[in-house]
Scaffold this motif. Structure first.
Motif, PDB file in Angstrom:
ATOM      1  N   GLN A  19       0.866  -1.118  -0.013  1.00 41.86           N
ATOM      2  CA  GLN A  19       0.024   0.030  -0.052  1.00 41.86           C
ATOM      3  C   GLN A  19       0.940   1.171   0.017  1.00 41.86           C
ATOM      4  O   GLN A  19       0.516   2.173  -0.529  1.00 41.86           O
ATOM      5  CB  GLN A  19      -0.839   0.060   1.209  1.00 41.86           C
ATOM      6  N   PHE A  20       1.952   1.381   0.687  1.00 45.59           N
ATOM      7  CA  PHE A  20       2.895   2.382   0.750  1.00 45.59           C
ATOM      8  C   PHE A  20       3.354   2.670  -0.769  1.00 45.59           C
ATOM      9  O   PHE A  20       3.338   3.823  -1.077  1.00 45.59           O
ATOM     10  CB  PHE A  20       4.301   2.010   1.652  1.00 45.59           C
ATOM     11  N   LEU A  21       3.626   1.656  -1.389  1.00 50.13           N
ATOM     12  CA  LEU A  21       4.458   1.650  -2.627  1.00 50.13           C
ATOM     13  C   LEU A  21       3.238   2.012  -3.544  1.00 50.13           C
ATOM     14  O   LEU A  21       3.468   2.934  -4.706  1.00 50.13           O
ATOM     15  CB  LEU A  21       4.903   0.388  -3.293  1.00 50.13           C
ATOM     16  N   ALA A  22       2.236   1.468  -3.667  1.00 50.90           N
ATOM     17  CA  ALA A  22       0.821   1.678  -4.440  1.00 50.90           C
ATOM     18  C   ALA A  22       0.486   3.320  -4.265  1.00 50.90           C
ATOM     19  O   ALA A  22      -0.040   3.848  -5.387  1.00 50.90           O
ATOM     20  CB  ALA A  22      -0.347   0.865  -4.104  1.00 50.90           C
ATOM     21  N   PHE A  23       0.592   4.017  -3.181  1.00 55.30           N
ATOM     22  CA  PHE A  23      -0.058   5.278  -3.118  1.00 55.30           C
ATOM     23  C   PHE A  23       1.011   5.995  -4.035  1.00 55.30           C
ATOM     24  O   PHE A  23       0.371   7.068  -4.683  1.00 55.30           O
ATOM     25  CB  PHE A  23       0.425   5.709  -1.669  1.00 55.30           C
ATOM     26  N   GLY A  24       2.235   5.776  -3.949  1.00 57.25           N
ATOM     27  CA  GLY A  24       3.132   6.715  -4.959  1.00 57.25           C
ATOM     28  C   GLY A  24       2.635   6.639  -6.142  1.00 57.25           C
ATOM     29  O   GLY A  24       2.547   7.482  -7.011  1.00 57.25           O
ATOM     30  N   ASP A  25       2.457   5.334  -6.622  1.00 56.48           N
ATOM     31  CA  ASP A  25       1.975   5.170  -8.057  1.00 56.48           C
ATOM     32  C   ASP A  25       0.715   5.712  -8.403  1.00 56.48           C
ATOM     33  O   ASP A  25       0.442   6.590  -9.363  1.00 56.48           O
ATOM     34  CB  ASP A  25       1.641   3.466  -8.444  1.00 56.48           C
ATOM     35  N   ARG A  26      -0.339   5.752  -7.527  1.00 56.83           N
ATOM     36  CA  ARG A  26      -1.430   6.420  -7.735  1.00 56.83           C
ATOM     37  C   ARG A  26      -1.344   7.859  -7.744  1.00 56.83           C
ATOM     38  O   ARG A  26      -1.987   8.569  -8.171  1.00 56.83           O
ATOM     39  CB  ARG A  26      -2.632   6.048  -6.523  1.00 56.83           C
ATOM     40  N   LEU A  27      -0.947   8.489  -6.618  1.00 54.30           N
ATOM     41  CA  LEU A  27      -0.530   9.965  -6.707  1.00 54.30           C
ATOM     42  C   LEU A  27       0.144  10.512  -7.749  1.00 54.30           C
ATOM     43  O   LEU A  27      -0.527  11.529  -8.271  1.00 54.30           O
ATOM     44  CB  LEU A  27       0.492  10.566  -5.552  1.00 54.30           C
ATOM     45  N   PHE A  90       1.596  13.032  -0.409  1.00 58.94           N
ATOM     46  CA  PHE A  90       0.430  13.305   0.212  1.00 58.94           C
ATOM     47  C   PHE A  90      -0.504  13.970  -0.830  1.00 58.94           C
ATOM     48  O   PHE A  90      -0.090  14.701  -1.704  1.00 58.94           O
ATOM     49  CB  PHE A  90       0.501  14.424   1.352  1.00 58.94           C
ATOM     50  N   THR A  91      -1.724  13.740  -0.668  1.00 56.28           N
ATOM     51  CA  THR A  91      -2.838  14.621  -1.491  1.00 56.28           C
ATOM     52  C   THR A  91      -2.836  15.938  -0.915  1.00 56.28           C
ATOM     53  O   THR A  91      -2.449  16.213   0.300  1.00 56.28           O
ATOM     54  CB  THR A  91      -4.158  13.845  -1.458  1.00 56.28           C
ATOM     55  N   GLU A  92      -3.350  16.840  -1.700  1.00 59.13           N
ATOM     56  CA  GLU A  92      -3.287  18.403  -1.261  1.00 59.13           C
ATOM     57  C   GLU A  92      -4.095  18.211   0.353  1.00 59.13           C
ATOM     58  O   GLU A  92      -3.946  19.194   1.127  1.00 59.13           O
ATOM     59  CB  GLU A  92      -3.882  19.196  -2.174  1.00 59.13           C
ATOM     60  N   ARG A 270       7.477   2.415 -13.262  1.00 58.68           N
ATOM     61  CA  ARG A 270       7.127   2.705 -12.043  1.00 58.68           C
ATOM     62  C   ARG A 270       8.040   2.550 -10.941  1.00 58.68           C
ATOM     63  O   ARG A 270       7.569   2.001  -9.443  1.00 58.68           O
ATOM     64  CB  ARG A 270       5.591   2.079 -11.743  1.00 58.68           C
ATOM     65  N   GLY A 271       9.320   2.453 -11.249  1.00 57.24           N
ATOM     66  CA  GLY A 271      10.325   2.365 -10.097  1.00 57.24           C
ATOM     67  C   GLY A 271      10.655   0.887  -9.962  1.00 57.24           C
ATOM     68  O   GLY A 271      11.315   0.827  -8.949  1.00 57.24           O
ATOM     69  N   ASP A 272      10.138  -0.022 -10.450  1.00 57.46           N
ATOM     70  CA  ASP A 272      10.010  -1.351 -10.125  1.00 57.46           C
ATOM     71  C   ASP A 272      11.219  -1.931 -11.031  1.00 57.46           C
ATOM     72  O   ASP A 272      10.888  -2.519 -12.055  1.00 57.46           O
ATOM     73  CB  ASP A 272       8.568  -2.057 -10.569  1.00 57.46           C
ATOM     74  N   LEU A 273      12.206  -2.187 -10.414  1.00 55.92           N
ATOM     75  CA  LEU A 273      13.705  -2.773 -10.865  1.00 55.92           C
ATOM     76  C   LEU A 273      13.793  -4.469 -10.560  1.00 55.92           C
ATOM     77  O   LEU A 273      14.811  -4.639 -10.069  1.00 55.92           O
ATOM     78  CB  LEU A 273      15.022  -2.013 -10.670  1.00 55.92           C
ATOM     79  N   HIS A 274      12.797  -4.908 -10.753  1.00 48.90           N
ATOM     80  CA  HIS A 274      12.838  -6.194 -10.381  1.00 48.90           C
ATOM     81  C   HIS A 274      13.759  -7.080 -11.483  1.00 48.90           C
ATOM     82  O   HIS A 274      14.239  -6.333 -12.510  1.00 48.90           O
ATOM     83  CB  HIS A 274      11.522  -7.051 -10.496  1.00 48.90           C
ATOM     84  N   LEU A 275      14.059  -8.434 -11.482  1.00 48.65           N
ATOM     85  CA  LEU A 275      15.031  -8.913 -12.244  1.00 48.65           C
ATOM     86  C   LEU A 275      14.872  -8.627 -13.744  1.00 48.65           C
ATOM     87  O   LEU A 275      15.919  -8.692 -14.555  1.00 48.65           O
ATOM     88  CB  LEU A 275      15.346 -10.339 -11.953  1.00 48.65           C
ATOM     89  N   LEU A 276      13.446  -8.999 -14.070  1.00 49.01           N
ATOM     90  CA  LEU A 276      13.113  -9.067 -15.710  1.00 49.01           C
ATOM     91  C   LEU A 276      13.556  -7.581 -16.229  1.00 49.01           C
ATOM     92  O   LEU A 276      13.747  -7.392 -17.117  1.00 49.01           O
ATOM     93  CB  LEU A 276      11.798  -9.368 -15.794  1.00 49.01           C
TER      94      LEU A 276
END
Length: 362
Positions: A19-27, A90-92, A270-276
């Motif tokens: 959820q912490f990571l997903a919030f950045g994606d959503r914002l 954060f949202t406004e 989206r900042g996801d540097l997984h192996l692939l």
């Protein structure tokens, strides 16, 4: 912060981390100017025990996030007991409730709120205060224009104001010799990066970095372990011609480190540097050798004023041009650092983003 309207809770499990990571994606969904911190880095901080927090509204929707952490070396540098916060988004409407929560949950013995830092000012963090039309880049911040207003309305004041820079890479003048002799007879030699000896070279740079930056108000020494974490994965991205250092009679005295700018790739994944994705980046790395980011440069204090940084800049300029780079960006430079700013101006550069950290007395 009204408990009935908002809940501020620590991330204690993987669901909360998602959820912490997903919030950045959503914002920042659909925002091509924001470059996310690689989520593998955030996961590593969480595994290492860095406290992550989420702010939820009355419906349970995440509307803000932050870390709350401390650092003894930074306390000693500022001479204060600092409550650090970072990865702060954060949202406004959630700005004041989030700042209320940060103040309320700060350790009781902390008398200064300072941030956003991830995890320290010499690593990452900060808020941009101008230049919002320009995209961000790796190791730098990008945020909406109302972020500074939100911080300052809550009573935060700017600390260590700075600018990021952007420079063109025109054809350089005549070549600069790789070796020369100073007027006092000392032999100055240029060296470049070598992935086969990268660990050794990075440790050499760490010694120069800690010595040359010790005079800066925000800087705390980087340990060997911290440097390894910060440069994890650098070997497969490194352009060896952009890691340069000078020796004086065999002793290192000045350095500069640039990396290819992979911001567009980080935005796309989206900042996801997984192996692939790492494999995809490695396979397409030539695509990201048109723009570069200057991460750090410095000269040992006892050798400043001898023109070594200007000499390194000349070599860097030629290597950028020869390598096909067209643009150089620089992480933030404090506004009272006139010497560094002058080097960028000589390249035809200009300030890109106004940059600051924020502090508030408790």
């Amino acid at each position: 912060m009204s408990p009935a309207r908002h809940r501020f809770t620590r991330v204690t499990d993987r669901r909360g981390l998602r959820q912490f990571l997903a919030f950045g994606d959503r914002l920042y969904a659909g925002e091509p100017r924001h470059v996310p911190i690689p989520r593998q880095q955030i996961r590593r901080w969480w595994r290492d025990g860095v406290p992550l927090y989420l702010l939820r509204d009355a419906t349970g929707t995440v509307v803000g996030r932050t870390t709350l952490h401390t650092d003894a070396d930074f306390d000693a540098k500022l001479g204060r007991r600092c409550q650090l916060f970072g990865l702060t988004e954060f949202t406004e409407p959630a700005a004041q409730p989030l700042f209320d929560a940060i103040a309320a949950h700060a350790d009781a013995d902390r008398d200064l709120l300072f941030g956003p830092v991830a995890l320290l000012p010499n690593q990452a963090g900060g808020v941009i205060t101008s230049g919002h039309a320009e995209r961000g880049f790796v190791d730098s911040a990008w945020n909406p224009p109302w972020y500074p207003t939100a911080y300052e309305a809550y009573g935060f004041v700017r600390r260590f104001e700075a600018d990021t820079w952007i420079c063109p890479v025109p054809a350089p003048p005549e070549p600069v010799p790789a070796e020369h002799v100073d007027p006092d007879g000392a032999r100055i030699a240029l060296h470049r990066g070598d992935v086969r000896h990268l660990d050794e070279q990075l440790d050499l740079l760490r010694g120069m970095l800690n010595a040359s930056f010790a005079q800066l108000g925000y800087y705390t020494p980087i340990s060997a372990a911290q440097l390894r974490r910060q440069t994890d994965g650098l070997a497969y991205l490194l352009d060896e011609s952009l890691l340069l250092y000078l020796t004086r009679d065999g002793e290192p005295v000045a350095f500069v480190l640039c990396v290819p700018d992979i911001s567009e790739f980080l935005i796309a994944v989206r900042g996801d540097l997984h192996l692939l994705n790492q494999a995809r980046l490695l396979a397409t790395r030539r695509r990201y050798r048109r723009e570069a980011v200057l991460i750090v440069k410095g000269v040992l204090p006892q050798h400043q004023g001898r023109g070594y940084q200007r000499l390194l800049s000349a070599h860097l300029h030629r290597n950028l041009y020869t390598g096909g780079y067209t643009t150089l960006r620089s992480t933030y430079v404090e506004r009272d650092n006139a010497a560094s700013a002058a080097q960028y101006r000589r390249l035809g550069g200009r300030p890109l983003h106004g940059y600051t950290f924020y502090a508030r007395e408790r």
